[in-house]
Enzyme design. Structure first.
Site, mmCIF file in Angstrom:
data_model
loop_
_atom_site.group_PDB
_atom_site.id
_atom_site.type_symbol
_atom_site.label_atom_id
_atom_site.label_comp_id
_atom_site.label_asym_id
_atom_site.label_seq_id
_atom_site.Cartn_x
_atom_site.Cartn_y
_atom_site.Cartn_z
ATOM 1 N N ASP A 166 -2.172 69.740 31.450
ATOM 2 C CA ASP A 166 -1.870 69.843 30.014
ATOM 3 C C ASP A 166 -0.711 68.892 29.708
ATOM 4 O OD1 ASP A 166 -0.751 70.788 27.524
ATOM 5 O OD2 ASP A 166 -1.897 72.633 27.806
ATOM 6 N N HIS A 203 -4.778 76.713 24.864
ATOM 7 C CA HIS A 203 -4.729 75.559 25.758
ATOM 8 C C HIS A 203 -5.750 75.700 26.890
ATOM 9 C CE1 HIS A 203 -0.809 73.572 24.419
ATOM 10 N NE2 HIS A 203 -1.114 74.479 23.518
HETATM 11 O O1 LIG Z 1 -9.904 87.069 17.863
HETATM 12 C C1 LIG Z 1 -9.879 85.931 18.343
HETATM 13 C C2 LIG Z 1 -8.986 84.926 17.926
HETATM 14 C C3 LIG Z 1 -9.043 83.688 18.535
HETATM 15 N N1 LIG Z 1 -9.934 83.462 19.535
HETATM 16 C C4 LIG Z 1 -9.979 82.131 20.203
HETATM 17 O O2 LIG Z 1 -8.671 81.761 20.592
HETATM 18 C C5 LIG Z 1 -8.483 80.370 20.443
HETATM 19 C C6 LIG Z 1 -7.244 80.169 19.615
HETATM 20 O O3 LIG Z 1 -6.888 78.823 19.631
HETATM 21 P P1 LIG Z 1 -6.227 78.100 18.370
HETATM 22 O O4 LIG Z 1 -7.040 78.304 17.177
HETATM 23 O O5 LIG Z 1 -5.974 76.685 18.741
HETATM 24 O O6 LIG Z 1 -4.888 78.893 18.105
HETATM 25 P P2 LIG Z 1 -3.631 79.306 19.048
HETATM 26 O O7 LIG Z 1 -4.019 80.340 19.974
HETATM 27 O O8 LIG Z 1 -2.573 79.631 18.086
HETATM 28 O O9 LIG Z 1 -3.307 77.918 19.821
HETATM 29 C C7 LIG Z 1 -2.099 77.239 20.136
HETATM 30 O O10 LIG Z 1 -2.555 76.015 20.762
HETATM 31 C C8 LIG Z 1 -3.314 75.129 19.915
HETATM 32 C C9 LIG Z 1 -3.703 73.926 20.771
HETATM 33 O O11 LIG Z 1 -2.568 73.255 21.224
HETATM 34 C C10 LIG Z 1 -2.492 74.720 18.691
HETATM 35 O O12 LIG Z 1 -3.270 73.906 17.845
HETATM 36 C C11 LIG Z 1 -2.019 75.985 17.962
HETATM 37 O O13 LIG Z 1 -1.243 75.648 16.834
HETATM 38 C C12 LIG Z 1 -1.218 76.839 18.937
HETATM 39 O O14 LIG Z 1 -0.697 77.987 18.298
HETATM 40 C C13 LIG Z 1 -9.745 79.813 19.780
HETATM 41 O O15 LIG Z 1 -10.537 79.144 20.729
HETATM 42 C C14 LIG Z 1 -10.470 81.049 19.272
HETATM 43 O O16 LIG Z 1 -11.871 80.950 19.330
HETATM 44 C C15 LIG Z 1 -10.819 84.422 19.940
HETATM 45 O O17 LIG Z 1 -11.642 84.200 20.817
HETATM 46 N N2 LIG Z 1 -10.763 85.630 19.326
#
Ligand SMILES: O=c1ccn([C@@H]2O[C@H](COP(=O)(O)OP(=O)(O)O[C@H]3O[C@H](CO)[C@@H](O)[C@H](O)[C@H]3O)[C@@H](O)[C@H]2O)c(=O)[nH]1
Length: 459
Positions: free
Chosen positions: A111, A22
């Site tokens: 948010d 987020h």
């Molecule tokens: O090793 C890693 C893994 C992830 N990321 C970053 O972390 C973020 C992860 O975001 P996302 O892919 O949306 O997953 P979640 O962290 O699981 O996000 C939550 O929030 C999102 C937006 O509401 C929802 O779509 C998801 O289902 C919810 O779990 C991204 O920007 C990735 O680039 C890194 O930088 N390094």
């Protein structure tokens, strides 16, 4: 693009929900707004050490929340209440402080998961704006729940028909809709994002026009949404924000050098990148199947297993696969996706990961876990056709043979070629949306104009 100097009189506060998925889109949106001559301050909460970006476009203001130690003993509801109470006290103090120092705040972008922030903004006398971090399709489903147009609980066998969407099977819906008992309270919380939406001054969606065309027009007929995505650091798309290569706030420490050096040694499109975002937790059985599936596929793999998940890695797996694989606790995902050696992304389909893969033309193997991810996976496989989706067995596990099969489909052969072609096209369209004069760029420009006008009126 140059930052407009001397015009930063209008001041916006950004209040993200403090989890990585987020923070990233709201911080990226902050940079785009700041570039157009607005002062932007983003509120952070962690008592952990943040790695801040160096662009200097956005200012940060920290609110100390309860320490991690004391949060451990709290249930989810208590944590949320504590968080809300803290914001209710601290936010007015921050706004007052900036008012006194000559940078009065005129708008709070919060948010959408915190609809209570609207009333708070009004009380302080600033304009409220709601920022949705999930896809328009997912929001439309929650909106249908809010309107009472989706009969819940859902009948297991039924497929669901919603205006502006392809036919949706039950398991394409967000998990909070089809598995309500497992997550009590979650669905009503998500539907509550729309309770006071008619009173908000601006509504932002992290998507772009052509990506979700039909469902966007359906939502536009309900409320005045503004599409401002994809919120990917500029250097990966339009390159107008110099040095904007990273989101800039990491709640986890990336193993950057290890990953990049390892990727550099691999052939083009030879590596499978596996990551499930910042929250999803796989069961032990699923981890075992995934590990074996990766091993059986015989591709090189870079697998992110967060520290909290490490104990589930099968015994001896790391030693046995050291020739083929690299496991890290966190990585610089954008740099990894942009690396020439990465041939596909095995993803949980969090909305940010989905948009990142789409914007960097990386084909996906969609392995959704919960929340909005099944719906994103449906669009990845069946609508945008930029990947394949794994099938689960009767116990809800994705078996190793299925994993191997899906990886092969996306890495080589006819399906892989089709997917690559589609991915190239989506990258082009994502870039067009954010570059100068693109649909999302225009929407941000318009917001800034309106904001400046309303700030002048209240001065
Ligand atoms: O090793 C890693 C893994 C992830 N990321 C970053 O972390 C973020 C992860 O975001 P996302 O892919 O949306 O997953 P979640 O962290 O699981 O996000 C939550 O929030 C999102 C937006 O509401 C929802 O779509 C998801 O289902 C919810 O779990 C991204 O920007 C990735 O680039 C890194 O930088 N390094």
């Amino acid at each position: 693009m140059e930052r407009i100097q001397g015009a930063a009189e209008t001041h916006v506060l950004i209040l993200p929900f403090p989890i990585q998925g987020h923070i990233n889109p709201m911080l990226q949106f902050s940079k785009r707004v700041a570039c157009k001559g607005v002062k932007v301050t983003l509120i952070t909460f962690s008592d952990k050490q943040f790695t801040k970006g160096e662009d200097g476009l956005v200012s940060f203001e920290s609110i100390s929340n309860t320490s991690e130690e004391s949060r451990k003993d709290m249930g989810v509801d208590d944590r949320m209440k504590k968080f809300q109470d803290t914001v209710r006290v601290k936010l007015p103090e921050i706004v007052a402080k900036h008012g006194e120092s000559g940078f009065p705040v005129s708008c709070l972008i919060y948010d959408s998961m915190m609809p209570w922030a609207l009333e708070l903004a009004r009380k302080i006398g600033i304009s409220p704006a709601s920022f949705f971090t999930q896809s328009c399709a997912v929001c439309a489903i929650y909106y249908a729940v809010h309107e009472g147009k989706l009969n819940i609980p859902i009948d297991d066998q039924a497929s669901v028909s919603l205006e502006g969407m392809p036919p949706i099977e039950v398991y394409d819906l967000p998990s909070f809709v089809y598995d309500m008992d497992k997550y009590p309270g979650a669905l009503s919380h998500l539907a509550s994002q729309f309770l006071n939406i008619g009173e908000v001054d601006w509504i932002f969606y992290n998507t772009f026009d052509i990506l979700e065309e039909e469902v966007v027009s359906r939502m536009e007929s309900k409320c005045p949404i503004r599409l401002i995505g994809p919120t990917i650091p500029s250097m990966y798309l339009d390159k107008r924000l110099e040095d904007d290569k990273d989101y800039g706030l990491n709640l986890f420490q990336p193993n950057t050098e290890t990953c990049m050096e390892w990727l550099d040694t691999k052939e083009t499109c030879s590596v499978v990148y596996v990551a499930f975002g910042s929250i999803a937790a796989l069961g032990e059985k699923q981890m075992e199947e995934l590990a074996q599936g990766l091993n059986m596929s015989n591709y090189y793999f870079l697998w992110v297993v967060r520290e909290s998940e490490e104990k589930k890695i099968p015994r001896k797996f790391v030693q046995e696969t050291s020739e083929k694989g690299l496991l890290v606790t966190w990585c610089p995902q954008l740099r990894v996706l942009a690396h020439r050696s990465v041939g596909c992304f095995m993803t949980h389909c969090g909305w940010n990961s989905t948009l990142e893969a789409l914007s960097l033309e990386v084909p996906m193997v969609a392995m959704p876990q919960w929340t909005d991810q099944p719906t994103n996976a449906k669009f990845v496989a069946d609508v945008w056709k930029v990947g394949v989706r794994v099938k689960v067995d009767a116990e809800g596990t994705v078996r190793k043979e299925e994993i191997e099969k899906c990886l092969r489909q996306v890495m080589e052969g006819e399906t892989a070629n089709e997917i690559r072609k589609n991915s190239q096209n989506w990258k082009k369209l994502a870039k067009e949306a954010v570059e100068e004069g693109g649909s999302s760029d225009k929407n941000i420009e318009k917001f800034v104009e309106e904001l400046k006008c309303s700030s002048n009126v209240t001065k």
